[in-house]
Design an enzyme around this catalytic site. Structure first.
Site, PDB file in Angstrom:
ATOM      1  CG  HIS A  99      -2.034  -1.016   1.114  1.00  0.00           C
ATOM      2  ND1 HIS A  99      -1.839  -2.351   1.379  1.00  0.00           N
ATOM      3  CD2 HIS A  99      -3.331  -0.895   0.737  1.00  0.00           C
ATOM      4  CE1 HIS A  99      -2.982  -2.999   1.179  1.00  0.00           C
ATOM      5  NE2 HIS A  99      -3.893  -2.138   0.790  1.00  0.00           N
TER       6      HIS A  99
ATOM      7  N   GLY B  48       5.426   4.626  -3.108  1.00  0.00           N
ATOM      8  CA  GLY B  48       6.840   4.697  -3.507  1.00  0.00           C
ATOM      9  C   GLY B  48       7.352   3.326  -3.929  1.00  0.00           C
TER      10      GLY B  48
ATOM     11  CG  ASP C 299       8.474  -5.928   6.252  1.00  0.00           C
ATOM     12  OD1 ASP C 299       7.470  -5.201   6.241  1.00  0.00           O
ATOM     13  OD2 ASP C 299       9.232  -6.002   7.246  1.00  0.00           O
TER      14      ASP C 299
ATOM     15  N   GLY D  14      10.229   7.850   1.582  1.00  0.00           N
ATOM     16  CA  GLY D  14      10.686   7.435   2.914  1.00  0.00           C
ATOM     17  C   GLY D  14      11.956   8.152   3.356  1.00  0.00           C
TER      18      GLY D  14
ATOM     19  CG  HIS E  72      16.963  -1.567   0.207  1.00  0.00           C
ATOM     20  ND1 HIS E  72      17.089  -0.390  -0.477  1.00  0.00           N
ATOM     21  CD2 HIS E  72      15.786  -1.465   0.869  1.00  0.00           C
ATOM     22  CE1 HIS E  72      16.041   0.393  -0.226  1.00  0.00           C
ATOM     23  NE2 HIS E  72      15.239  -0.246   0.591  1.00  0.00           N
TER      24      HIS E  72
HETATM   25  P1  ITT Z   1       3.632  -1.929   2.746  1.00  0.00           P
HETATM   26  O1  ITT Z   1       3.788  -2.706   4.010  1.00  0.00           O
HETATM   27  O2  ITT Z   1       2.222  -1.701   2.342  1.00  0.00           O
HETATM   28  O3  ITT Z   1       4.469  -2.473   1.625  1.00  0.00           O
HETATM   29  P2  ITT Z   1       5.025   0.092   4.271  1.00  0.00           P
HETATM   30  O4  ITT Z   1       5.462   1.485   3.980  1.00  0.00           O
HETATM   31  O5  ITT Z   1       4.230  -0.148   5.536  1.00  0.00           O
HETATM   32  O6  ITT Z   1       4.217  -0.428   3.002  1.00  0.00           O
HETATM   33  P3  ITT Z   1       7.172  -1.490   5.371  1.00  0.00           P
HETATM   34  O7  ITT Z   1       6.351  -1.965   6.497  1.00  0.00           O
HETATM   35  O8  ITT Z   1       8.057  -2.473   4.657  1.00  0.00           O
HETATM   36  O9  ITT Z   1       6.287  -0.837   4.227  1.00  0.00           O
HETATM   37  O10 ITT Z   1       8.024  -0.269   5.876  1.00  0.00           O
HETATM   38  C1  ITT Z   1       9.240   0.033   5.300  1.00  0.00           C
HETATM   39  C2  ITT Z   1       9.565   1.504   5.512  1.00  0.00           C
HETATM   40  O11 ITT Z   1      10.991   1.634   5.379  1.00  0.00           O
HETATM   41  C3  ITT Z   1       8.943   2.347   4.434  1.00  0.00           C
HETATM   42  O12 ITT Z   1       7.727   2.926   4.827  1.00  0.00           O
HETATM   43  C4  ITT Z   1      10.015   3.385   4.156  1.00  0.00           C
HETATM   44  O13 ITT Z   1       9.850   4.479   4.945  1.00  0.00           O
HETATM   45  C5  ITT Z   1      11.315   2.716   4.566  1.00  0.00           C
HETATM   46  N1  ITT Z   1      11.957   2.281   3.323  1.00  0.00           N
HETATM   47  C6  ITT Z   1      11.977   1.040   2.775  1.00  0.00           C
HETATM   48  N2  ITT Z   1      12.587   1.057   1.584  1.00  0.00           N
HETATM   49  C7  ITT Z   1      12.947   2.326   1.361  1.00  0.00           C
HETATM   50  C8  ITT Z   1      13.587   2.980   0.298  1.00  0.00           C
HETATM   51  O14 ITT Z   1      13.952   2.349  -0.804  1.00  0.00           O
HETATM   52  N3  ITT Z   1      13.802   4.285   0.417  1.00  0.00           N
HETATM   53  C9  ITT Z   1      13.414   4.970   1.501  1.00  0.00           C
HETATM   54  N4  ITT Z   1      12.789   4.442   2.543  1.00  0.00           N
HETATM   55  C10 ITT Z   1      12.544   3.125   2.479  1.00  0.00           C
END
Ligand code: ITT
Length: 212
Positions: A15, A18, A75, A162, A196
């Protein structure tokens, strides 16, 4: 081994707009029919796991079960060395209910200052992504990628999402927030990606995607 077919419908179980944008770019060459969990109106599952793998699995399996389609989740998080790996799997939650990453970045910086971690050498961090591919029959496969870097202050750049504006990957002078998406992924069949997500993705592609 789970292998996708050209033209197959695949749910991108996120959801996060990005991430979704990045997945659409990364999956573009493989001729899959992508639909996001948001587009299908699937609820956002509660992330009750204690590891990236557990949370990736619960998001992907929930989407596969609800849609009766294969699903791919991600995740991910930012693991800061001087903060013993925080925010880690709680990276999204540090942004609060309004998902404000300016606030989340201030929080990371404030915690680092609290530890006296001002010099670049004390501001090391890693982005981690675990992808989970799942089928409605309950099969799963996992792919992990990491990238090391330094947390800069103030944040720089308006691209990405993020924590991107404060993360400067090792060997680069610009943050992910200053890079075009293409450069952040920098992925090809013969070269390892930079981010990553693209590093996890390159293993996923080798094992599971149809030839492009
Ligand atoms: P979904 O679970 O719906 O996929 P989420 O935003 O809740 O969305 P996560 O629980 O995996 O996803 O949280 C990971 C967070 O880490 C995400 O909200 C970003 O803020 C940060 N993050 C992960 N990958 C990133 C990236 O490539 N660049 C910047 N921030 C990132």
């Amino acid at each position: 081994m789970l292998k996708l077919q050209r033209g197959q419908k695949l749910v991108v179980a996120t959801h996060n707009d990005g991430k979704l944008r990045e997945f659409r770019t990364l999956l573009e060459p493989f001729g899959l029919e992508l639909v996001s969990a948001g587009e299908l109106g699937l609820p956002e599952p509660e992330e009750t796991g204690t590891t990236y793998h557990e949370n990736a699995e619960l998001k992907s399996v929930a989407a596969s079960k609800a849609s009766n389609l294969w699903a791919l989740s991600d995740d991910s998080g930012l693991s800061v060395n001087a903060l013993d790996g925080a925010p880690g799997i709680y990276s999204a939650r540090w942004a609060g209910p309004s998902k404000n990453f300016d606030d989340a970045m201030v929080k990371v910086h404030t915690e680092l200052m609290g530890k006296g971690a001002m010099a670049p050498g004390r501001r090391g961090a890693e982005f981690i992504a675990v992808l989970c591919l799942s089928t409605p029959e309950g099969e799963t496969a996992f792919f992990e990628g990491r990238v090391a870097g330094t947390l800069v202050w103030p944040p720089r750049g308006t691209k990405g999402f993020g924590y991107d504006p404060m993360f400067q990957p090792q060997g680069h002078m610009r943050t992910f927030g200053e890079m075009e998406e293409k450069e952040k992924h920098h992925w090809s069949k013969s070269e390892i990606g930079l981010s990553h997500r693209s590093r996890a993705f390159s293993t996923f592609v080798k094992e599971c995607c149809p030839d492009d």
